[in-house]
Design a protein around this motif. Sequence first.
Motif, mmCIF file in Angstrom:
data_model
loop_
_atom_site.group_PDB
_atom_site.id
_atom_site.type_symbol
_atom_site.label_atom_id
_atom_site.label_comp_id
_atom_site.label_asym_id
_atom_site.label_seq_id
_atom_site.Cartn_x
_atom_site.Cartn_y
_atom_site.Cartn_z
ATOM 1 N N GLY A 21 0.817 -1.212 0.000
ATOM 2 C CA GLY A 21 0.000 0.000 0.000
ATOM 3 C C GLY A 21 0.844 1.252 0.000
ATOM 4 N N ALA A 22 1.884 1.257 0.804
ATOM 5 C CA ALA A 22 2.777 2.413 0.838
ATOM 6 C C ALA A 22 3.466 2.594 -0.518
ATOM 7 C CB ALA A 22 3.815 2.249 1.943
ATOM 8 N N ALA A 23 3.849 1.495 -1.144
ATOM 9 C CA ALA A 23 4.497 1.576 -2.453
ATOM 10 C C ALA A 23 3.534 2.112 -3.510
ATOM 11 C CB ALA A 23 5.035 0.208 -2.864
ATOM 12 N N VAL A 24 2.298 1.639 -3.499
ATOM 13 C CA VAL A 24 1.320 2.120 -4.471
ATOM 14 C C VAL A 24 1.003 3.594 -4.220
ATOM 15 C CG1 VAL A 24 -1.041 1.848 -5.334
ATOM 16 C CG2 VAL A 24 0.361 -0.160 -4.919
ATOM 17 N N ALA A 25 0.898 3.973 -2.962
ATOM 18 C CA ALA A 25 0.688 5.392 -2.639
ATOM 19 C C ALA A 25 1.857 6.224 -3.151
ATOM 20 C CB ALA A 25 0.514 5.578 -1.129
ATOM 21 N N LEU A 49 -2.957 4.243 -0.444
ATOM 22 C CA LEU A 49 -3.076 4.727 0.934
ATOM 23 C C LEU A 49 -4.041 3.856 1.734
ATOM 24 C CD1 LEU A 49 -2.298 6.879 2.995
ATOM 25 C CD2 LEU A 49 -4.255 8.215 2.184
ATOM 26 N N LEU A 50 -5.166 3.500 1.135
ATOM 27 C CA LEU A 50 -6.126 2.646 1.824
ATOM 28 C C LEU A 50 -5.503 1.292 2.169
ATOM 29 C CD1 LEU A 50 -8.982 2.232 2.888
ATOM 30 C CD2 LEU A 50 -9.604 1.424 0.609
ATOM 31 N N ALA A 51 -4.794 0.694 1.216
ATOM 32 C CA ALA A 51 -4.138 -0.590 1.486
ATOM 33 C C ALA A 51 -3.105 -0.444 2.593
ATOM 34 C CB ALA A 51 -3.483 -1.126 0.210
ATOM 35 N N HIS A 52 -2.332 0.631 2.549
ATOM 36 C CA HIS A 52 -1.320 0.869 3.582
ATOM 37 C C HIS A 52 -1.976 1.013 4.958
ATOM 38 C CE1 HIS A 52 2.210 2.244 5.642
ATOM 39 N NE2 HIS A 52 1.656 3.409 5.905
ATOM 40 N N LEU A 53 -3.053 1.777 5.037
ATOM 41 C CA LEU A 53 -3.718 1.989 6.324
ATOM 42 C C LEU A 53 -4.308 0.703 6.881
ATOM 43 C CD1 LEU A 53 -5.474 5.419 5.724
ATOM 44 C CD2 LEU A 53 -3.460 4.938 7.112
ATOM 45 N N VAL A 54 -4.943 -0.095 6.031
ATOM 46 C CA VAL A 54 -5.508 -1.372 6.497
ATOM 47 C C VAL A 54 -4.394 -2.271 7.030
ATOM 48 C CG1 VAL A 54 -6.653 -3.499 5.757
ATOM 49 C CG2 VAL A 54 -7.561 -1.286 5.051
ATOM 50 N N GLY A 55 -3.295 -2.349 6.294
ATOM 51 C CA GLY A 55 -2.171 -3.165 6.749
ATOM 52 C C GLY A 55 -1.533 -2.625 8.005
ATOM 53 N N MET A 56 -1.326 -1.313 8.058
ATOM 54 C CA MET A 56 -0.655 -0.687 9.201
ATOM 55 C C MET A 56 -1.482 -0.852 10.488
ATOM 56 S SD MET A 56 0.717 3.248 9.486
ATOM 57 C CE MET A 56 -0.865 4.035 9.721
ATOM 58 N N VAL A 57 -2.764 -0.536 10.404
ATOM 59 C CA VAL A 57 -3.626 -0.662 11.582
ATOM 60 C C VAL A 57 -3.845 -2.140 11.915
ATOM 61 C CG1 VAL A 57 -5.957 -0.234 12.459
ATOM 62 C CG2 VAL A 57 -4.729 1.579 11.249
ATOM 63 N N GLY A 86 -2.007 12.563 7.085
ATOM 64 C CA GLY A 86 -2.910 13.707 7.276
ATOM 65 C C GLY A 86 -2.515 14.904 6.431
ATOM 66 N N ILE A 87 -1.228 15.184 6.373
ATOM 67 C CA ILE A 87 -0.736 16.311 5.571
ATOM 68 C C ILE A 87 -1.007 16.076 4.081
ATOM 69 C CG2 ILE A 87 1.379 17.482 4.798
ATOM 70 C CD1 ILE A 87 2.391 17.044 7.740
ATOM 71 N N VAL A 88 -0.682 14.887 3.595
ATOM 72 C CA VAL A 88 -0.869 14.592 2.173
ATOM 73 C C VAL A 88 -2.355 14.593 1.805
ATOM 74 C CG1 VAL A 88 -0.549 12.848 0.372
ATOM 75 C CG2 VAL A 88 1.305 13.359 1.950
ATOM 76 N N VAL A 89 -3.199 14.011 2.650
ATOM 77 C CA VAL A 89 -4.636 13.987 2.369
ATOM 78 C C VAL A 89 -5.202 15.398 2.373
ATOM 79 C CG1 VAL A 89 -6.881 13.256 3.274
ATOM 80 C CG2 VAL A 89 -5.018 11.609 3.075
ATOM 81 N N THR A 90 -4.784 16.222 3.327
ATOM 82 C CA THR A 90 -5.238 17.612 3.360
ATOM 83 C C THR A 90 -4.831 18.340 2.086
ATOM 84 O OG1 THR A 90 -5.132 17.650 5.773
ATOM 85 C CG2 THR A 90 -5.112 19.781 4.641
ATOM 86 N N VAL A 96 -7.740 18.931 -5.149
ATOM 87 C CA VAL A 96 -8.915 18.489 -5.894
ATOM 88 C C VAL A 96 -9.997 19.570 -5.877
ATOM 89 C CG1 VAL A 96 -10.795 16.801 -5.910
ATOM 90 C CG2 VAL A 96 -8.435 16.047 -5.611
ATOM 91 N N ALA A 97 -10.123 20.269 -4.770
ATOM 92 C CA ALA A 97 -11.168 21.287 -4.628
ATOM 93 C C ALA A 97 -10.883 22.551 -5.441
ATOM 94 C CB ALA A 97 -11.349 21.656 -3.156
ATOM 95 N N THR A 98 -9.625 22.818 -5.738
ATOM 96 C CA THR A 98 -9.305 24.054 -6.482
ATOM 97 C C THR A 98 -8.945 23.809 -7.918
ATOM 98 O OG1 THR A 98 -6.994 23.964 -5.783
ATOM 99 C CG2 THR A 98 -8.495 25.248 -4.450
#
Length: 98
Positions: A21-25, A49-57, A86-90, A96-98
Amino acid sequence: MTLDRSQERTRSALTTLSVVGAAVAGAGVGSLLGAGLRPLAWWIFGVGLLAHLVGMVGIRRFLAARGYVPPAWQKAAYWLCWAAIGIVVTYGLFEVAT
């Protein structure tokens, strides 16, 4: 802490999922720099990121349920990873919004 064969496979699978997941991110972030995949960059990043988070948690919970107490550096790395995410997602939401 001793793990049986099934527990070791679960631990290994969760660790692998986190790393992949981290590699794909990372590939998603890299593709942000390339014109060809730019339209898919945030999707690639999100999947990784989702794969990384599932694995990490998952690995953290798996080991905690078996009595493993991580050393301070592992706890710090875990929370630094969350801060970086958190920084990257923010940034991504802003982008995406701008």
